[in-house]
Design an enzyme around this catalytic site. Sequence first.
Site, PDB file in Angstrom:
ATOM      1  N   LYS A 196       0.824  -1.212   0.000  1.00 50.95           N
ATOM      2  CA  LYS A 196       0.000   0.000   0.000  1.00 50.95           C
ATOM      3  C   LYS A 196       0.855   1.257   0.000  1.00 50.95           C
ATOM      4  O   LYS A 196       0.481   2.266  -0.590  1.00 50.95           O
ATOM      5  CB  LYS A 196      -0.952  -0.017   1.200  1.00 50.95           C
ATOM      6  CG  LYS A 196      -1.875  -1.242   1.242  1.00 50.95           C
ATOM      7  CD  LYS A 196      -2.640  -1.440  -0.062  1.00 50.95           C
ATOM      8  CE  LYS A 196      -2.990  -2.910  -0.292  1.00 50.95           C
ATOM      9  NZ  LYS A 196      -3.466  -3.198  -1.647  1.00 50.95           N
ATOM     10  N   HIS A 256     -16.226  -4.273   5.351  1.00 52.06           N
ATOM     11  CA  HIS A 256     -15.380  -4.360   4.160  1.00 52.06           C
ATOM     12  C   HIS A 256     -15.887  -5.367   3.138  1.00 52.06           C
ATOM     13  O   HIS A 256     -15.175  -5.739   2.215  1.00 52.06           O
ATOM     14  CB  HIS A 256     -13.927  -4.648   4.542  1.00 52.06           C
ATOM     15  CG  HIS A 256     -13.424  -3.687   5.579  1.00 52.06           C
ATOM     16  ND1 HIS A 256     -13.388  -2.331   5.363  1.00 52.06           N
ATOM     17  CD2 HIS A 256     -12.977  -3.868   6.846  1.00 52.06           C
ATOM     18  CE1 HIS A 256     -12.924  -1.733   6.443  1.00 52.06           C
ATOM     19  NE2 HIS A 256     -12.676  -2.630   7.363  1.00 52.06           N
ATOM     20  N   ARG A 314      -7.268  -6.925 -10.668  1.00 54.48           N
ATOM     21  CA  ARG A 314      -8.078  -8.069 -11.114  1.00 54.48           C
ATOM     22  C   ARG A 314      -9.413  -7.554 -11.653  1.00 54.48           C
ATOM     23  O   ARG A 314      -9.738  -6.376 -11.486  1.00 54.48           O
ATOM     24  CB  ARG A 314      -8.380  -8.981  -9.913  1.00 54.48           C
ATOM     25  CG  ARG A 314      -9.143  -8.233  -8.818  1.00 54.48           C
ATOM     26  CD  ARG A 314      -9.690  -9.119  -7.726  1.00 54.48           C
ATOM     27  NE  ARG A 314     -10.585  -8.370  -6.867  1.00 54.48           N
ATOM     28  CZ  ARG A 314     -10.229  -7.602  -5.847  1.00 54.48           C
ATOM     29  NH1 ARG A 314      -8.947  -7.480  -5.545  1.00 54.48           N
ATOM     30  NH2 ARG A 314     -11.124  -6.951  -5.141  1.00 54.48           N
TER      31      ARG A 314
HETATM   32  C1  MV4 Z   1      -9.610   4.957   5.031  1.00 55.00           C
HETATM   33  C2  MV4 Z   1     -10.821   5.444   5.575  1.00 55.00           C
HETATM   34  C3  MV4 Z   1     -10.824   6.757   6.024  1.00 55.00           C
HETATM   35  N1  MV4 Z   1      -9.710   7.513   5.933  1.00 55.00           N
HETATM   36  N2  MV4 Z   1      -8.530   5.773   4.932  1.00 55.00           N
HETATM   37  C4  MV4 Z   1     -10.993   0.419   4.696  1.00 55.00           C
HETATM   38  C5  MV4 Z   1     -10.359  -0.729   3.986  1.00 55.00           C
HETATM   39  C6  MV4 Z   1      -9.067  -0.246   3.498  1.00 55.00           C
HETATM   40  N3  MV4 Z   1      -8.836  -0.753   2.189  1.00 55.00           N
HETATM   41  C7  MV4 Z   1      -9.148   1.233   3.537  1.00 55.00           C
HETATM   42  N4  MV4 Z   1     -10.300   1.579   4.303  1.00 55.00           N
HETATM   43  C8  MV4 Z   1     -10.536   2.853   4.701  1.00 55.00           C
HETATM   44  N5  MV4 Z   1      -9.484   3.703   4.602  1.00 55.00           N
HETATM   45  C9  MV4 Z   1      -8.589   7.006   5.407  1.00 55.00           C
HETATM   46  N6  MV4 Z   1      -7.504   7.777   5.342  1.00 55.00           N
HETATM   47  C10 MV4 Z   1     -11.908   4.600   5.643  1.00 55.00           C
HETATM   48  C11 MV4 Z   1     -11.769   3.288   5.212  1.00 55.00           C
HETATM   49  C12 MV4 Z   1     -12.958   2.494   5.300  1.00 55.00           C
HETATM   50  C13 MV4 Z   1     -13.596   2.038   4.148  1.00 55.00           C
HETATM   51  C14 MV4 Z   1     -13.096   2.279   2.881  1.00 55.00           C
HETATM   52  C15 MV4 Z   1     -13.745   1.818   1.762  1.00 55.00           C
HETATM   53  C16 MV4 Z   1     -14.925   1.100   1.902  1.00 55.00           C
HETATM   54  C17 MV4 Z   1     -15.423   0.833   3.128  1.00 55.00           C
HETATM   55  C18 MV4 Z   1     -14.776   1.285   4.271  1.00 55.00           C
HETATM   56  C19 MV4 Z   1     -15.306   1.017   5.533  1.00 55.00           C
HETATM   57  C20 MV4 Z   1     -14.660   1.457   6.646  1.00 55.00           C
HETATM   58  C21 MV4 Z   1     -13.476   2.194   6.529  1.00 55.00           C
END
Ligand code: MV4
Length: 507
Positions: free
Chosen positions: A121, A239, A296
């Site tokens: 990441k 998620h 993908r």
């Molecule tokens: C975040 C965020 C808020 N701020 N990054 C969740 C999974 C991971 N791939 C990244 N995620 C998030 N990153 C920052 N800086 C909130 C999430 C997040 C989220 C992101 C996409 C879809 C659903 C989510 C559910 C909770 C938190």
Amino acid sequence: MTQKPLFNKIIIANRGEIAVRIIRACQEMGIPTVAVYSDADAAGLHVSLADEAVHIGESPATESYLRGDKILVVAQQLGCDAIHPGYGFLSENADFADAVTAAGLTFIGPGGDAMRAMGSKTAARAAMQSAGVPVVPGFQASDTDADLLAAAHEIGFPVLVKASAGGGGKGMRVVQSPADLPNALASARREAQNAFGDDRIYLEKYIVNPRHIEFQIFGDTHGNAIHLFERECSIQRRHQKIIEESPSPFLDDDLRRRMGDAAVAAVRAVGYVNAGTIEFLVDADRNFYFLEMNTRLQVEHPVTELVTGVDLVKLQLRVAAGEPLSVVQQSLCQQGHAIECRIYAEDPANNFLPEIGKVVRAVEPVGPGVRVDAGVTTGDEISLHYDPMIAKLIVWGENRAEAVRKMEWALRHYVVLGVTTNIPFLRDVVAHPAFRRGDLTTNFVPQHFADWQLHTDTPPDIALVAVAISDMLADANRGAAADDSAGDGDRFSPWTSLRGFRMGVAR
Ligand code: MV4
């Protein structure tokens, strides 16, 4: 009209609906297919639809669909010249992609290097930053608590601790104040070590209540790059996406154009080839930030297909065969509106616990603008070995309101007996005023459906069973009368049946 097929034979290293979807694309292109299957899937839909099928191991995925070594041997023995990995399983395994290529076969997807670059990441963040793609303000230059604390002050609280090797929310901690940072760092490192064997972490500004909007992208081996617009994926739980749609009700033309340009810049920056997805977070002020790139084809690709008219699996095959992208950016547009609901065998009233058992009867909705990508049909067994998704229900309408109404209709006409499903839950989500307004954030499910229960006015299963039996009897009677129309006494002859006929499987 006859044209040499792109490949001689394609093996599909997957199961369920996505294997079926890929077989379908191959059939349309005149390419023979090989399915692989585990013990649990001997009678699976993908096995019955492929031209050949090979048993590769016991039911656990680690003994079957994750055994790249076995699948590669089968591919070579059967004379396959390409492998489609679908999603999940081996689809983002860089070593497998490289092994396929080294064996002289075509991997239908990006190269192993691109997977590795995006799998980290922090490496992905750095690559995007230098390509001019906006990333969330953050810090990844040091691992010491003191440096991280100083950086957190600069970023401003709340901050989010993330795992460098990360993805899927593992090793993530929201930190509200400086005093909480040391503990959050320690527990995030522990979780990251356990999940990824890599305890490195980094910081980002925590975006409160964001939208998750992703862009479908494609690159080819000739340096061309396009995007196929966005998918709104904010409706998810832990998620796990539940409902996806395109277009996003939140984007206007200007924001869409800027995000699309950023997505294409991201593809060009890493020389990405084949289908991929650029995930963005979008905040309430319409700022957008690169989150991750998925290397993908994704579960939710059908909503993009329905609004753009592009068959993404076929495009994957053409790009993998070395053809230049057949579509240019200027010719692409979003027509109408598509929504996808994931139909799961799970109990939404009981913490979404996966359900196992036999699907005694599945009746899928049929009609204009309704598509069902199913991996499970009547008579199939849902086991604990794999994801309990039964099907994806996708609808298309001329606008969002029409698509929402069509989805309501389709969910009311989807009957699954034998296992509990999330269909009643999905009906309630789609009927919710916030959903109808298009007011969608990643907090939607916790905010509006924290402890959902089945309505008392939902028809009980026994009523559905009665309807199903009545339906089956009517069907059987109609068949009995018609099936001996030749008068030869053979009710099972395909030549005299007025109903459907299929070799080897139920009609
Ligand atoms: C975040 C965020 C808020 N701020 N990054 C969740 C999974 C991971 N791939 C990244 N995620 C998030 N990153 C920052 N800086 C909130 C999430 C997040 C989220 C992101 C996409 C879809 C659903 C989510 C559910 C909770 C938190």
